[in-house]
Design a protein around this motif. Structure first.
Motif, PDB file in Angstrom:
ATOM      1  N   THR A 111     -12.427  -2.170  21.250  1.00 29.75           N
ATOM      2  CA  THR A 111     -12.199  -2.884  19.828  1.00 29.75           C
ATOM      3  C   THR A 111     -12.443  -1.993  18.934  1.00 29.75           C
ATOM      4  OG1 THR A 111     -12.824  -4.986  21.162  1.00 29.75           O
ATOM      5  CG2 THR A 111     -13.000  -4.942  18.636  1.00 29.75           C
ATOM      6  N   VAL A 112     -11.447  -2.126  17.763  1.00 25.84           N
ATOM      7  CA  VAL A 112     -11.666  -1.308  16.677  1.00 25.84           C
ATOM      8  C   VAL A 112     -11.492  -2.148  15.386  1.00 25.84           C
ATOM      9  CG1 VAL A 112     -10.497   0.411  15.165  1.00 25.84           C
ATOM     10  CG2 VAL A 112     -10.646   0.809  17.474  1.00 25.84           C
ATOM     11  N   TYR A 113     -12.537  -1.932  14.528  1.00 24.69           N
ATOM     12  CA  TYR A 113     -12.490  -2.883  13.168  1.00 24.69           C
ATOM     13  C   TYR A 113     -11.702  -1.945  12.134  1.00 24.69           C
ATOM     14  CZ  TYR A 113     -15.405  -6.124  15.871  1.00 24.69           C
ATOM     15  OH  TYR A 113     -16.113  -6.808  16.719  1.00 24.69           O
ATOM     16  N   LEU A 114     -11.212  -2.370  11.390  1.00 19.21           N
ATOM     17  CA  LEU A 114     -10.416  -1.878   9.955  1.00 19.21           C
ATOM     18  C   LEU A 114     -10.905  -2.786   8.987  1.00 19.21           C
ATOM     19  CD1 LEU A 114      -6.959  -1.221  11.236  1.00 19.21           C
ATOM     20  CD2 LEU A 114      -8.871   0.713  11.019  1.00 19.21           C
ATOM     21  N   ALA A 115     -11.164  -2.271   7.931  1.00 15.27           N
ATOM     22  CA  ALA A 115     -11.556  -3.109   6.583  1.00 15.27           C
ATOM     23  C   ALA A 115     -10.372  -2.442   5.522  1.00 15.27           C
ATOM     24  CB  ALA A 115     -12.736  -2.813   5.873  1.00 15.27           C
ATOM     25  N   TYR A 116      -9.767  -3.316   4.783  1.00 13.00           N
ATOM     26  CA  TYR A 116      -8.738  -2.933   3.908  1.00 13.00           C
ATOM     27  C   TYR A 116      -8.323  -3.825   2.761  1.00 13.00           C
ATOM     28  CZ  TYR A 116      -6.018  -6.514   6.733  1.00 13.00           C
ATOM     29  OH  TYR A 116      -5.552  -7.634   7.212  1.00 13.00           O
ATOM     30  N   ALA A 117      -7.594  -3.345   1.673  1.00 12.35           N
ATOM     31  CA  ALA A 117      -7.307  -4.169   0.751  1.00 12.35           C
ATOM     32  C   ALA A 117      -5.925  -5.072   1.120  1.00 12.35           C
ATOM     33  CB  ALA A 117      -6.995  -3.503  -0.615  1.00 12.35           C
ATOM     34  N   GLU A 118      -6.195  -6.436   1.212  1.00 11.50           N
ATOM     35  CA  GLU A 118      -4.996  -7.277   1.772  1.00 11.50           C
ATOM     36  C   GLU A 118      -4.371  -7.972   0.705  1.00 11.50           C
ATOM     37  OE1 GLU A 118      -4.751 -10.832   5.090  1.00 11.50           O
ATOM     38  OE2 GLU A 118      -5.922 -11.111   3.409  1.00 11.50           O
ATOM     39  N   PRO A 119      -2.886  -7.733   0.697  1.00  8.80           N
ATOM     40  CA  PRO A 119      -2.150  -8.415  -0.543  1.00  8.80           C
ATOM     41  C   PRO A 119      -2.264  -9.919  -0.635  1.00  8.80           C
ATOM     42  CG  PRO A 119      -0.766  -7.426   1.240  1.00  8.80           C
ATOM     43  CD  PRO A 119      -2.076  -6.962   1.489  1.00  8.80           C
ATOM     44  N   GLY A 120      -1.939 -10.591  -1.617  1.00  6.63           N
ATOM     45  CA  GLY A 120      -2.067 -11.846  -1.678  1.00  6.63           C
ATOM     46  C   GLY A 120      -0.516 -12.325  -1.049  1.00  6.63           C
TER      47      GLY A 120
END
Length: 381
Positions: A111-120
């Motif tokens: 398992t890999v976790y990604l944090a990112y800016a998500e568009p609305g």
């Protein structure tokens, strides 16, 4: 590595996925440090605005690029093509694909976790956005079955202060740091997750012992609040405590040890000033707010952090090493329980976005540049 992982020789991607050609390592220069001369090598090249790095159990590393790409760095420094299955990101301002972390049980669950800016919802290249955390399985062709497990709320306009770093506590919980999106006042309120550190179970559900668990789902995620823009976070392996590096305004960068339920004061207090020069009261003037363990003016712009536990730099064992965007190097901080003191700077002449310790005990840092690289730091031969 974000947590203790057992080394494994298992290959998770077909050999042909990696870029061909010789290893890219080459000596850049030698810098003097308290641990003796350190050789800085350009280990991997050809990255566009790399943002996060984390090592896998077999010695390879995951590296993110802000425009939305995730790559695997082989043990010789060669890079895979972009992996499939990553989320769509809001690649504007400071937003994009940001941190990456392998699960503490990666050798078993991949398992890999990604944090990112998500568009609305429904905005094509503009509009609102917020930080999100998702996870998926690393398979032969990339990330499979990616699912969002947490979303910052609310999504707002603008391209600043997304945070964000992922840190796994020794008990398996996830700490996720969230910027206040340059909106100031929401950092003081618990009806949103702007300017917060949140604590989650690994599936995104909320721990029942979070400090505000009785105030509803939004407040129930919060571990600490009153933060500005946190792009550095790491767990001290000796105490199990979370430490974070927080960017101040005009001056006043902070190193904090967030405690459950504590308010760290932004924007009511700060060791810095507003960008227009207006004063902000210092933290000691308001006793209800927790103060920083270390603060910096001029700023270092902390981004990325690791507690060093390897054998190559014995004098640095137990120290926190923070990447510095403005400092253009590493800032070494000695930690003693809840106390901290800067003791050294390692100049690298580059904006450092993240720092990780490799399985070989060397330090690997990524440079914030359009032609970014992974640098390797090891004792000079």
């Amino acid at each position: 590595m974000r947590s203790a992982l057992t080394l494994s020789a298992t290959s998770l991607l077909v050999a042909g996925l990696f870029a061909t050609g010789p290893a890219l390592a080459q000596a850049v220069r030698t810098v003097p440090t308290s641990a003796g001369p350190v050789e800085v090598s350009r280990f991997a090249d050809g990255l566009e605005r790399p943002w996060g790095i984390d090592f896998l159990p077999d010695g390879r590393a995951l590296v993110t690029e802000k425009p939305g790409r995730l790559r695997i760095m082989a043990r010789d420094g060669s890079l895979s093509p972009p992996l499939a299955g990553t989320p769509k990101v809001f690649n504007q301002g400071q937003g994009g694909l940001m941190d990456v972390a392998a699960d503490p049980d990666f050798a078993r669950n991949r398992t890999v976790y990604l944090a990112y800016a998500e568009p609305g919802e429904g905005n094509g290249g503009g509009g609102t956005a917020g930080t999100a955390l998702g996870r998926g399985t690393l398979g032969e062709r990339g990330i499979e079955d990616f699912q969002v497990i947490f979303r910052q709320s609310p999504k707002v306009d603008g391209g600043n202060h997304f945070g964000t770093r992922i840190a796994f506590a020794s008990d398996g919980h996830i700490f996720l740091t969230l910027g206040e999106r340059f909106k100031f006042d929401p950092a003081q309120k618990r009806d949103n997750t702007l300017g917060k550190v949140v604590r989650l179970n690994r599936d995104g559900s909320l721990p029942k012992d979070n400090p505000f668990a009785g105030e509803g789902r939004t407040a129930g995620a919060i571990w600490s609040y009153g933060h500005r823009n946190v792009e550095a976070a790491a767990i001290d392996p000796r105490s199990g405590a979370l430490w974070i590096g927080e960017m101040g305004p005009l001056g006043g960068d902070e190193l904090n040890r967030p405690e459950a339920g504590r308010n760290y004061g932004w924007p009511v207090v700060s060791w810095g000033k507003h960008y227009d020069g207006r004063d902000i009261p210092d933290p000691p003037t308001r006793k209800e707010f927790a103060d920083a363990a270390v603060h910096w003016t001029p700023v270092i712009s902390p981004s990325g952090m690791v507690f060093y536990t390897g054998g190559l730099f014995r004098d640095w064992q137990g120290s926190a090493l923070l990447g510095g965007l403005s400092a253009k190097g590493l800032v070494r901080v000695a930690i003693d329980g809840a106390s901290a003191k800067e003791v050294e700077r390692i100049p690298l002449d580059a904006r450092i976005r993240d720092v990780a310790q490799g399985p070989d005990g060397a330090l690997y840092v990524i440079t914030d540049a359009a032609d970014g690289a992974v640098l390797r730091l090891a004792p000079a031969k």
